[in-house]
Design a protein around this motif. Structure first.
Motif, mmCIF file in Angstrom:
data_model
loop_
_atom_site.group_PDB
_atom_site.id
_atom_site.type_symbol
_atom_site.label_atom_id
_atom_site.label_comp_id
_atom_site.label_asym_id
_atom_site.label_seq_id
_atom_site.Cartn_x
_atom_site.Cartn_y
_atom_site.Cartn_z
ATOM 1 N N PRO A 64 0.840 -1.205 0.000
ATOM 2 C CA PRO A 64 0.000 0.000 0.000
ATOM 3 C C PRO A 64 0.874 1.254 0.000
ATOM 4 C CG PRO A 64 -0.701 -1.559 1.695
ATOM 5 C CD PRO A 64 0.639 -2.026 1.204
ATOM 6 N N LEU A 65 0.405 2.256 -0.730
ATOM 7 C CA LEU A 65 1.119 3.524 -0.820
ATOM 8 C C LEU A 65 0.194 4.643 -0.375
ATOM 9 C CD1 LEU A 65 2.727 3.052 -4.369
ATOM 10 C CD2 LEU A 65 3.814 2.647 -2.156
ATOM 11 N N THR A 66 0.786 5.606 0.287
ATOM 12 C CA THR A 66 0.033 6.767 0.705
ATOM 13 C C THR A 66 0.623 8.006 0.064
ATOM 14 O OG1 THR A 66 -0.789 8.012 2.614
ATOM 15 C CG2 THR A 66 1.452 7.182 2.756
ATOM 16 N N ALA A 67 -0.229 8.986 -0.189
ATOM 17 C CA ALA A 67 0.254 10.241 -0.757
ATOM 18 C C ALA A 67 1.126 10.930 0.264
ATOM 19 C CB ALA A 67 -0.912 11.122 -1.155
ATOM 20 N N SER A 68 2.320 11.366 -0.162
ATOM 21 C CA SER A 68 3.239 12.031 0.756
ATOM 22 C C SER A 68 3.212 13.525 0.493
ATOM 23 C CB SER A 68 4.661 11.501 0.571
ATOM 24 O OG SER A 68 5.136 11.795 -0.725
ATOM 25 N N ALA A 69 3.589 14.285 1.499
ATOM 26 C CA ALA A 69 3.606 15.738 1.364
ATOM 27 C C ALA A 69 4.526 16.132 0.232
ATOM 28 C CB ALA A 69 4.063 16.370 2.680
ATOM 29 N N SER A 70 4.079 17.057 -0.629
ATOM 30 C CA SER A 70 4.873 17.395 -1.809
ATOM 31 C C SER A 70 5.023 18.887 -2.030
ATOM 32 C CB SER A 70 4.212 16.793 -3.053
ATOM 33 O OG SER A 70 2.897 17.297 -3.206
ATOM 34 N N ASN A 71 4.282 19.686 -1.255
ATOM 35 C CA ASN A 71 4.299 21.113 -1.562
ATOM 36 C C ASN A 71 5.138 21.927 -0.593
ATOM 37 O OD1 ASN A 71 2.675 20.695 0.592
ATOM 38 N ND2 ASN A 71 0.949 21.961 -0.128
ATOM 39 N N VAL A 72 5.899 21.245 0.245
ATOM 40 C CA VAL A 72 6.790 21.970 1.148
ATOM 41 C C VAL A 72 8.176 21.385 1.048
ATOM 42 C CG1 VAL A 72 4.964 22.615 2.760
ATOM 43 C CG2 VAL A 72 6.135 20.448 3.060
#
Length: 904
Positions: free
Chosen positions: A895-903
């Motif tokens: 399973p993969l989760t969306a990781s923070a990408s905008n900081v």
């Protein structure tokens, strides 16, 4: 997409034993697999099929060529053609007078008052047979006298001369021949190798093609010339005359020095002049008129210049498609990579060597730079598709954007497995067990090349290649072949090579230039441009060089005076060659004395000149930093890159050949409003998370070992592109297990029986002995239950795959998994509850070949070299260990989760 964006392949025609039905069938198979074109190269044939042989360029052969061109064009494929059979150029039209030449020198002693009793005729019986006319006779006296006695020798070779005092040495030079025949020639193509230094020989060679083509273009996209392998060819009938015209002195008076066993300065300089003359002759008498002839055929020229006794940069620059080659295997520290070949014979492909071809294409603004790729990539039948990927990436990183596979052998449908094969190729043939998965590699290369062929190369600087150092320091032979097999001698020890490697490692994109390219260069702001249609470079770098022509240094200084940034690692020490040495040395000294350097700190010195300056530093990178030419610091992460510029849009092709995942903010040496990430592995695209940092743009990247990405950096914001999905593992991997149904679908020698497997195991460990000798494909099917879809996506990890796979989930085609890290995002295909996974796996050809050789089945039946192993010994796989085959797992869904990408 254009045919050129797809990979092409060398198409070996064995014995020219081709027919229309099999040509049409073969080309359809190639097109369906995703190839873009073929290069027809006829070679020797298979034993037992002699009645099907067709003479090269005969009316029947031309009919087969026309069938190939018509069928290929109907399928959207291109056709190239080797302008000969086997290699190098030669054939039945080549007479001894137009064949590759060799200088033969014999010495005699004559005392005062005596005549030479022996006639001046060549003594070697082989040379006598081919004909070796007397070209020079020089007598050397006890007091340093030199007498040209050629006119004193009559037609029979009798020398009508006697010295009046002392003992004299007489040197007689003959226009001999190497006697080399065309290697691996096809029927109708056997004969002597051509003299590549002679325009008359080239004209004789080409007349046969004029006759065959009948003045009508054959529909060929490009005509090809393989790497120069004309061994010991160091003479041509007009060489003495051309030498005097080009070098300004009569070489015949220096025969003694030319062939001396000593290696003093005078001898080295005269040999240097000799090699320079050969270089000019091969370029002006072969490469340029050869390309002109091809243009007359409404085609383009494609040439491998390496191996030639010339400046390969210039030879490449004078053709339409310069081509390098990869020979052997480069090993990368990518985790879990399995190498099945132990190669202690070949030097791995070298990126600097490959860049001679791509630099010529880049500098001169040529759209394509090709590569003969995967030659002897490994031992036969032990090369998985995964190895091809990393080697193709190595080529791309050097600037290659038009890959040719080496190669595919035409094989009629009626031949027994494994069909006809060529001894030095990776077998890109329908008989290969992984052929059903070749589409995966082809799709990857096509996506990459669609970008790498866009616009122009976007490299930072050009660096001078000191060819005169190479020639001066070469072993005491008359010819100097710039060969990929001798780079340990002529390339590795040089400052040029060390600088090229270091700059590339530290993030500078470098192309190479020759003396002639520097002569053509024009200033462009603080940079320079060599060809009007070529790109702009920020600086010219001159590495440490011992020998440089005065004209080249004058051109370098002129560029600096006109404002171009010029960097010297040190001042040239001397001029090359022998003619008017003192005068040219004085000119060089005056040029260098006119440069007054002042310390600028950090080991950098600067000389102001005209509107510009020359920067002097033993550390070239410090000079670049002083000149405010920035590097791509992304290489500090271990990533490698190549850039293209398409009307202001910058493309970065990034590859991770390290052992570590890169998951971080990576700086780009560009200012972009937006960056789109393109995944050439599966075609996904999305808008990257970026942040501005001064003149740089930082991009969030996730690249695992063995993976690549393409970045599209633009000056305006992209609004129609979905955001790129940054993902991270979460939770416990889901084991995909249970009752695996194994069904063998294609291959041989016999299909093993269907199996139910509670545990994944190699085919070689099955109870059915047919699994031990089987090469082909088999399908694994299993059902599993997902209680819920909670992940943003799911990563299917196949674990140990031997060697490639095609995946279906719930009846939907999820694509190919054929290279490291053998995983794929498949969340779109999964559902809550019961799911079905089907994995088609292909193994290598090795186990089936082992079985053939153990049973002494005769499948290697070819003329000439027949079929050899990596060490050119007769091939025999009977002693090999069986290769593990199939899906060994474990198979999981992460399973993969969306990781923070905008900081940041």
């Amino acid at each position: 997409m254009k045919a050129e964006t797809h990979p092409w392949t060398r198409w070996w025609w064995m014995g020219n034993a081709v027919d229309e039905a099999n040509i049409i069938r073969s080309l359809k198979l190639y097109a369906d697999a995703g190839l873009g074109g073929v290069e027809i190269t006829p070679i020797y044939g298979a034993v037992g099929f002699e009645q099907s042989y067709i003479d090269f360029l005969s009316p029947n052969w031309m009919r087969m060529l026309n069938t190939s061109v018509q069928q290929a064009h109907n399928l959207g494929l291109g056709v190239d053609m080797n302008l000969g059979t086997g290699w190098p150029y030669g054939g039945p039209q080549i007479t001894p007078e137009s064949a590759a030449g060799k200088l033969v020198v014999q010495t005699y002693e004559v005392k005062a008052g005596q005549r030479l009793a022996e006639k001046l005729v060549v003594q070697d019986p082989r040379q006598q047979k081919l004909g070796a006319p007397l070209k020079a006779v020089v007598a050397y006296g006890p007091k340093g006298e030199r007498l040209d006695l050629l006119t004193k020798a009559d037609a029979s070779g009798q020398l009508n001369w006697q010295p009046s005092a002392g003992t004299w040495q007489v040197y007689a030079a003959f226009g001999g021949h190497t006697g080399q025949m065309v290697k691996r020639a096809a029927p109708g193509g056997a004969g002597l190798t051509m003299d590549h230094l002679s325009g008359e020989a080239l004209a004789m060679y080409l007349r046969r093609f004029d006759t065959a083509f009948g003045g009508k273009p054959a529909g060929i996209r490009s005509f090809f010339n393989d790497s120069y392998e004309v061994y010991d060819a160091d003479f041509s009938p007009r060489l003495f005359e051309e030498f005097q015209q080009r070098r300004g002195y009569d070489l015949r008076l220096y025969l003694r020095e030319l062939v001396s066993k000593e290696n003093n300065e005078q001898v080295a300089r005269i040999r240097d002049d000799y090699r320079e003359t050969m270089a000019e002759m091969v370029q002006q008498n072969f490469t340029k008129p050869w390309t002109n002839w091809i243009h007359g055929q409404k085609a383009v020229s494609r040439n491998q210049a390496h191996g030639a006794p010339g400046n390969v940069l210039d030879l490449y620059a004078n053709v339409d498609i310069p081509e390098c080659e990869t020979f052997g295997l480069t090993k990368f520290p990518i985790p879990d990579v399995r190498y099945y070949t132990v190669d202690t014979k070949n030097v791995p492909p070298d990126p600097v060597m490959m860049k001679f071809a791509t630099s010529a294409a880049n500098v001169m603004g040529k759209p394509l730079a090709s590569s003969e790729t995967f030659t002897w990539l490994g031992e036969h039948f032990k090369v998985p598709l995964a190895h091809c990927k990393s080697q193709a990436e190595l080529a791309f990183l050097t600037g290659v954007n038009h890959i040719f596979y080496h190669g595919t052998t035409y094989s009629p449908e009626q031949t027994n497995w494994p069909g006809w094969l060529f001894y030095a190729s990776t077998e890109f043939a329908p008989s290969n067990s992984w052929w059903p998965h070749l589409e995966g590699l082809n799709e990857y290369i096509t996506r990459c090349q669609s970008v790498l062929q866009a616009g122009q190369a976007d490299n930072d600087v050009v660096m001078y290649w000191p060819v005169y150092d190479v020639r001066h320091n070469a072993p005491p032979k008359l010819d100097m072949m710039i060969s990929i097999h001798t780079i340990e001698e002529w390339l590795y020890p040089t400052a040029f090579y060390k600088n090229a490697m270091q700059l590339s490692k530290n993030g500078y994109a470098v192309d190479f230039v020759s003396d002639d390219m520097i002569r053509q260069a024009q200033p462009n702001g603080s940079g320079l441009r060599v060809a009007q249609q070529g790109p702009r470079y920020k600086a010219l770098i001159i590495p440490s060089v011992e020998f440089m022509p005065v004209e080249t240094l004058a051109n370098v200084v002129k560029l600096a005076q006109q404002g171009s940034t010029v960097i010297l690692q040190e001042l040239p020490k001397d001029v090359p060659g022998f003619h008017e040495l003192a005068s040219r040395r004085q000119q060089l000294k005056a040029l260098t004395a006119g440069l007054s350097f002042a310390a600028a700190g950090n080991g950098v010195q600067v000389a102001k000149t005209g509107n510009g300056q020359i920067v002097l530093a033993s550390d070239v990178q410090k000079a670049l930093e002083y000149s405010k030419i920035g590097r791509e610091t992304l290489t500090d992460t271990g990533l490698q890159f190549v850039r293209r510029n398409d009307n202001g849009t910058r493309y970065y092709y990034l590859v991770n050949h390290t052992a570590n995942t890169v998951d971080s903010w990576v700086p780009l040496n560009t200012s972009a409003k937006s960056v789109t990430i393109l995944d050439p592995q599966d075609g996904r695209a999305g808008l990257a998370s970026t942040t501005a940092d001064g003149s740089q743009t930082k991009v969030r990247l996730q690249i695992k070992p063995g993976e690549s990405l393409i970045l599209k950096a633009v000056e305006q914001a992209e609004v129609a592109v979905q955001p790129w999905q940054y993902l991270a593992p979460t939770g416990t991997p889901i084991a995909v297990s249970g009752d695996w149904k194994l069904h063998f679908t294609g291959g041989g020698p016999e299909l093993p029986k269907d199996q139910n497997l509670g545990k994944l195991t190699s085919w070689t460990d099955l109870a059915d002995d047919n699994g031990k000798r089987f090469s082909g494909t088999a399908e694994y099917t299993v059902s599993f239950t997902m209680p819920a879809k909670t992940g943003a996506d799911y990563l299917l990890k196949l674990g140990d795959v031997r060697e490639s796979a095609h995946v279906w989930i719930n009846g939907q085609d999820a694509g190919f998994i054929w290279s490291y890290p053998y995983e794929k995002k498949v969340g779109a295909y999964l559902k809550k509850g019961k799911n079905t996974l089907k994995v088609e796996v292909a193994n290598l050809m090795a186990n089936r070949i082992i079985d053939l050789d153990k049973r002494k089945v005769e499948w290697r039946k070819y003329h000439e070299i027949n079929f050899v192993d990596l060490y050119y010994k007769p091939f025999d796989a009977s002693g090999w260990q069986l290769q593990p085959s199939g899906l060994l797992g474990p198979v999981t869904l992460q399973p993969l989760t969306a990781s923070a990408s905008n900081v940041q």
